[in-house]
Design an enzyme around this catalytic site. Sequence first.
Site, PDB file in Angstrom:
ATOM      1  N   HIS A  85      33.235  38.055  29.241  1.00 51.10           N
ATOM      2  CA  HIS A  85      34.209  37.696  28.067  1.00 51.10           C
ATOM      3  C   HIS A  85      33.399  37.859  26.758  1.00 51.10           C
ATOM      4  CE1 HIS A  85      36.780  36.660  31.243  1.00 51.10           C
ATOM      5  NE2 HIS A  85      36.395  35.621  31.510  1.00 51.10           N
ATOM      6  N   ASP A 126      38.612  40.487  37.072  1.00 52.01           N
ATOM      7  CA  ASP A 126      38.555  39.130  36.927  1.00 52.01           C
ATOM      8  C   ASP A 126      39.630  38.435  37.804  1.00 52.01           C
ATOM      9  OD1 ASP A 126      38.221  36.453  35.916  1.00 52.01           O
ATOM     10  OD2 ASP A 126      38.541  36.901  33.803  1.00 52.01           O
TER      11      ASP A 126
HETATM   12 ZN    ZN Z   1      35.718  34.860  35.457  1.00 48.45          ZN
END
Ligand code: ZN
Length: 456
Positions: free
Chosen positions: A271, A322
């Site tokens: 991220h 993800d």
């Molecule tokens: Zn994750």
Amino acid sequence: MSESTSPSGFKASQLWRDNGWQIDGGFGLSPAGVLFDNPTGPTEQIGRWVLPGMPNLHSHAFQRAMAGLAERRSKADDSFWSWRETMYAFAAAINPDQLKAIAAQLYVEMLKAGYTHVCEFHYLHHQPDGTAYAQPEEMSLALIEAAREAGIGLTLLPVLYMSGGFDGRALSARQRRFGHSVDSYLRLLETLRAHESDDVRVGIALHSLRAVPELALRDVLASELAQTGPIHIHIAEQIGEVQDCLATRGARPVEWLFDHAAVDARWCLVHATHLTEAETLQLARSGAVAGLCPTTEANLGDGLFPLADFLDAGGKLGIGSDSHISISPVEELRWLEYGQRLLSRHRNIAARRQGDSVGETLWRAALNGGAQASGAPIGALRAGVRADLIVLDDSSPLLAARDARSLIDSFLFAGNTPLVRDVMVGGRWQVRNFRHRDEERIAARYRAAVDTIGTH
Ligand code: ZN
């Protein structure tokens, strides 16, 4: 060429090499499924447009089965943290057989979309009440078996998860399945390393700075087992996480990590959404990979990564699906670019030099960064690299009248019809003519498994 046997070599009209398209290129395939130059045996023409398969650098397999179950408004300020409640309820309900069924189905879907390797950030370790299984690595083995069934390469990243917040609070009841001490974590890592093979690598994952206290971080990184393989960590995904880190540790998450760990090319910062200019430069210069998950980050309302500044500083990136709200490298890369366009009200952001193609820039960056974050010899059509490749459907109208200059941009941006026709991993065909070799059985088992989870 049958589905289960390997050819001794192949040719293609256009092969995506390190420096662009090669006309009429080809490779030999070793018995272990590795590419080599100048094959002498028979080779087969496999298609017109052949690209390296894409590594998927961030996956939580079990979340595949809850995609779409958190899209109903529960309160005025729904956010990542309310989504996490649904995820925790789901995580509490899954046993090893269900995990294997879900993961195998997910990995088939990944292969059909063009992903040929997956980094599994795995924290669902224990029984729902937090006690270890009789075989503590049982859930990890379910993932390894699922990857082998589907035929996708795997970097298994068992996760260290110790505390429920930056203040070091104990895990909540619903987090106990995830928990380890440093000792039990290192034992798990050692056990799993014995399962490594050409297709299965084992690295390290630190869940996040809020879940790993400073001392534990130091101890794990100092251990013998941490001296090889990739190291992944969730970081700076949420503004709340940045604020908590500032309040408790006096620094922002990425800033704090660089002050307390020797972050280098073995690291993948997943991220890394909320960065200052200085953090962006520091991350780029470290050689670590930014693990971007654009469809999940959009779905969760995380924010946007500073892509242009990071690329200008020479930063490396890869993509992950993800939460599996989408399983498509095309959609990840498209959203990576589109988010930036919406924000800046300009076009062609990822292409930093005049004349560069956005699609080629992003596909190449994600191949290189994904391979680096996987710790495996993948991500290129080059001698010595594992033979992971995708063949595009050259009969599709979407690719009509496209040439080497426009092909990848059309592949990434020109529609929603799947264009990945055939997929090879480690020299073996896993998908041919849009069908995975075992997709009916794996899908039937998946349906039966999710019917028994009972959280919907
Ligand atoms: Zn994750």
